[in-house]
Design a protein around this motif. Structure first.
Motif, PDB file in Angstrom:
ATOM      1  N   GLN A  81       0.831  -1.209   0.000  1.00 52.78           N
ATOM      2  CA  GLN A  81       0.000   0.000   0.000  1.00 52.78           C
ATOM      3  C   GLN A  81       0.865   1.259   0.000  1.00 52.78           C
ATOM      4  O   GLN A  81       0.596   2.204  -0.757  1.00 52.78           O
ATOM      5  N   TYR A  82       1.923   1.262   0.804  1.00 57.81           N
ATOM      6  CA  TYR A  82       2.821   2.416   0.842  1.00 57.81           C
ATOM      7  C   TYR A  82       3.491   2.629  -0.517  1.00 57.81           C
ATOM      8  O   TYR A  82       3.609   3.763  -0.997  1.00 57.81           O
ATOM      9  N   LEU A  83       3.928   1.535  -1.123  1.00 57.62           N
ATOM     10  CA  LEU A  83       4.583   1.637  -2.426  1.00 57.62           C
ATOM     11  C   LEU A  83       3.603   2.085  -3.508  1.00 57.62           C
ATOM     12  O   LEU A  83       3.979   2.818  -4.428  1.00 57.62           O
ATOM     13  N   SER A  84       2.361   1.650  -3.406  1.00 63.42           N
ATOM     14  CA  SER A  84       1.360   2.060  -4.393  1.00 63.42           C
ATOM     15  C   SER A  84       1.130   3.559  -4.332  1.00 63.42           C
ATOM     16  O   SER A  84       0.956   4.221  -5.368  1.00 63.42           O
ATOM     17  N   ARG A  85       1.150   4.099  -3.126  1.00 59.86           N
ATOM     18  CA  ARG A  85       0.997   5.550  -2.972  1.00 59.86           C
ATOM     19  C   ARG A  85       2.167   6.281  -3.618  1.00 59.86           C
ATOM     20  O   ARG A  85       1.989   7.315  -4.267  1.00 59.86           O
ATOM     21  N   ALA A  86       3.371   5.723  -3.440  1.00 62.26           N
ATOM     22  CA  ALA A  86       4.555   6.328  -4.043  1.00 62.26           C
ATOM     23  C   ALA A  86       4.479   6.291  -5.567  1.00 62.26           C
ATOM     24  O   ALA A  86       4.857   7.252  -6.247  1.00 62.26           O
ATOM     25  N   LEU A  87       3.996   5.175  -6.107  1.00 58.60           N
ATOM     26  CA  LEU A  87       3.926   5.022  -7.558  1.00 58.60           C
ATOM     27  C   LEU A  87       2.954   6.013  -8.203  1.00 58.60           C
ATOM     28  O   LEU A  87       3.089   6.345  -9.385  1.00 58.60           O
ATOM     29  N   LYS A  88       2.009   6.491  -7.434  1.00 55.57           N
ATOM     30  CA  LYS A  88       1.068   7.468  -7.969  1.00 55.57           C
ATOM     31  C   LYS A  88       1.714   8.835  -8.166  1.00 55.57           C
ATOM     32  O   LYS A  88       1.193   9.679  -8.909  1.00 55.57           O
ATOM     33  N   HIS A  89       2.861   9.040  -7.505  1.00 54.65           N
ATOM     34  CA  HIS A  89       3.550  10.332  -7.587  1.00 54.65           C
ATOM     35  C   HIS A  89       4.896  10.237  -8.304  1.00 54.65           C
ATOM     36  O   HIS A  89       5.339  11.206  -8.911  1.00 54.65           O
ATOM     37  N   ASN A  90       5.543   9.073  -8.220  1.00 53.39           N
ATOM     38  CA  ASN A  90       6.867   8.912  -8.815  1.00 53.39           C
ATOM     39  C   ASN A  90       6.765   8.821 -10.342  1.00 53.39           C
ATOM     40  O   ASN A  90       5.879   8.147 -10.872  1.00 53.39           O
ATOM     41  N   ASN A  91       7.687   9.486 -11.035  1.00 54.39           N
ATOM     42  CA  ASN A  91       7.655   9.467 -12.504  1.00 54.39           C
ATOM     43  C   ASN A  91       8.968   9.011 -13.116  1.00 54.39           C
ATOM     44  O   ASN A  91       9.262   9.323 -14.273  1.00 54.39           O
ATOM     45  N   SER A  92       9.768   8.247 -12.336  1.00 53.87           N
ATOM     46  CA  SER A  92      11.046   7.778 -12.878  1.00 53.87           C
ATOM     47  C   SER A  92      11.217   6.264 -12.791  1.00 53.87           C
ATOM     48  O   SER A  92      11.852   5.659 -13.659  1.00 53.87           O
ATOM     49  N   LEU A  93      10.682   5.628 -11.760  1.00 53.46           N
ATOM     50  CA  LEU A  93      10.903   4.196 -11.547  1.00 53.46           C
ATOM     51  C   LEU A  93      10.305   3.371 -12.686  1.00 53.46           C
ATOM     52  O   LEU A  93       9.142   3.539 -13.037  1.00 53.46           O
ATOM     53  N   THR A  94      11.129   2.483 -13.256  1.00 54.14           N
ATOM     54  CA  THR A  94      10.654   1.622 -14.339  1.00 54.14           C
ATOM     55  C   THR A  94      10.569   0.154 -13.925  1.00 54.14           C
ATOM     56  O   THR A  94       9.836  -0.622 -14.532  1.00 54.14           O
ATOM     57  N   GLU A  95      11.342  -0.246 -12.897  1.00 58.30           N
ATOM     58  CA  GLU A  95      11.348  -1.640 -12.458  1.00 58.30           C
ATOM     59  C   GLU A  95      11.225  -1.703 -10.940  1.00 58.30           C
ATOM     60  O   GLU A  95      11.993  -1.062 -10.220  1.00 58.30           O
ATOM     61  N   LEU A  96      10.266  -2.513 -10.457  1.00 64.04           N
ATOM     62  CA  LEU A  96      10.073  -2.728  -9.028  1.00 64.04           C
ATOM     63  C   LEU A  96       9.989  -4.225  -8.771  1.00 64.04           C
ATOM     64  O   LEU A  96       9.090  -4.896  -9.274  1.00 64.04           O
ATOM     65  N   ASN A  97      10.951  -4.745  -8.018  1.00 64.22           N
ATOM     66  CA  ASN A  97      11.016  -6.181  -7.760  1.00 64.22           C
ATOM     67  C   ASN A  97      10.648  -6.459  -6.316  1.00 64.22           C
ATOM     68  O   ASN A  97      11.386  -6.109  -5.387  1.00 64.22           O
ATOM     69  N   LEU A  98       9.505  -7.113  -6.115  1.00 62.04           N
ATOM     70  CA  LEU A  98       8.997  -7.436  -4.785  1.00 62.04           C
ATOM     71  C   LEU A  98       8.849  -8.942  -4.587  1.00 62.04           C
ATOM     72  O   LEU A  98       8.103  -9.398  -3.724  1.00 62.04           O
ATOM     73  N   GLY A  99       9.560  -9.731  -5.368  1.00 61.85           N
ATOM     74  CA  GLY A  99       9.450 -11.177  -5.277  1.00 61.85           C
ATOM     75  C   GLY A  99       9.862 -11.718  -3.919  1.00 61.85           C
ATOM     76  O   GLY A  99      10.657 -11.116  -3.205  1.00 61.85           O
ATOM     77  N   TYR A 100       9.275 -12.859  -3.548  1.00 65.56           N
ATOM     78  CA  TYR A 100       9.626 -13.570  -2.324  1.00 65.56           C
ATOM     79  C   TYR A 100       9.424 -12.719  -1.066  1.00 65.56           C
ATOM     80  O   TYR A 100      10.292 -12.612  -0.210  1.00 65.56           O
ATOM     81  N   ASN A 101       8.249 -12.100  -0.977  1.00 67.25           N
ATOM     82  CA  ASN A 101       7.828 -11.428   0.239  1.00 67.25           C
ATOM     83  C   ASN A 101       6.518 -12.062   0.718  1.00 67.25           C
ATOM     84  O   ASN A 101       6.264 -13.228   0.409  1.00 67.25           O
ATOM     85  N   VAL A 102       5.714 -11.344   1.473  1.00 67.94           N
ATOM     86  CA  VAL A 102       4.470 -11.921   2.004  1.00 67.94           C
ATOM     87  C   VAL A 102       3.270 -11.057   1.630  1.00 67.94           C
ATOM     88  O   VAL A 102       2.331 -10.885   2.391  1.00 67.94           O
ATOM     89  N   ILE A 103       3.296 -10.514   0.420  1.00 69.61           N
ATOM     90  CA  ILE A 103       2.214  -9.666  -0.075  1.00 69.61           C
ATOM     91  C   ILE A 103       1.025 -10.529  -0.496  1.00 69.61           C
ATOM     92  O   ILE A 103       1.189 -11.494  -1.247  1.00 69.61           O
TER      93      ILE A 103
END
Length: 212
Positions: A142-164
């Motif tokens: 949820q925190y990262l989703s909020r960031a993605l709504k404002h960030n305009n540079s990140l092209t790759e986000l790797n969240l594999g092997y967590n507990v989402i």
């Protein structure tokens, strides 16, 4: 260890790999921070439990002032939320050249992700963030989703092997309706289930890729 001398010996690729085999002392971390400040190094790889949370906090002083570093890897250091906070507010906000940050195989939780995400909202240089093999749940998503709504540079986000779970997946999918720069999202080996998989399949545009 004379880090300043090591950096002077860096090759044409500008890369430095440091694996001490044991936890770096506070004195060594301070020395490394001072060397990083004045170095023209482009890639720094500190892995395999070389630096703990306290060492990262000390190192961030040098990282925030460095003007050449583009790639930083701190994987397998067992660092947690204290280090994540320092990296967020000293590096993601202070450094203007970093394009790739690898924090995989650590102990970062949703608390640390809150700090990272908050700083990502104001960051305009980072292209890739790797957070695989941590302890990030739906709140972190949820925190990262909020960031993605404002960030305009990140092209790759790797969240594999967590507990989402699928709730976290839903937050991320909602963010992608707004974000136009992210083209790669890795959620492999999380706990999104069939519901999350359906959300992913329906939420990505043709230009985006996904691993689940």
């Amino acid at each position: 260890m004379n880090f300043e001398r090591l950096f002077l010996a860096v090759g044409d690729d500008g890369a430095m790999n440091i694996d001490t085999g044991s936890t770096m002392s506070a004195e060594e971390a301070t020395e490394l921070a001072e060397a990083v400040k004045i170095s023209n190094i482009q890639s720094l790889n500190l892995c395999n439990y070389s630096v703990d949370d306290n060492g990262i906090v000390l190192l961030c002083d040098g990282l925030s002032k460095n003007e050449s570093l583009t790639h930083l890897s701190l994987k397998r250091n067992n660092i947690g939320d204290i280090a994540a906070e320092s990296l967020a507010y000293r590096v993601l906000r202070g450094n203007r050249t970093l394009v790739r940050l690898d924090l995989s195989f650590n102990q970062i939780t949703d608390i640390g992700v809150l700090d990272l995400a908050t700083s990502l909202e104001a960051n305009h240089t980072l292209l890739e963030l790797v957070l695989t093999y941590n302890n990030i749940g739906y709140m972190g998503a949820q925190y990262l989703s909020r960031a993605l709504k404002h960030n305009n540079s990140l092209t790759e986000l790797n969240l594999g092997y967590n507990v989402i779970d699928h709730h976290g997946c839903k937050y991320l999918m909602n963010a992608l309706k707004v974000n136009s720069t992210l083209i790669g999202l890795n959620l492999s080996c999380n706990q999104i289930g069939d519901v999350g998989t359906k959300l992913l399949c329906s939420g990505f545009s043709k230009k985006q890729s996904i691993a689940e």
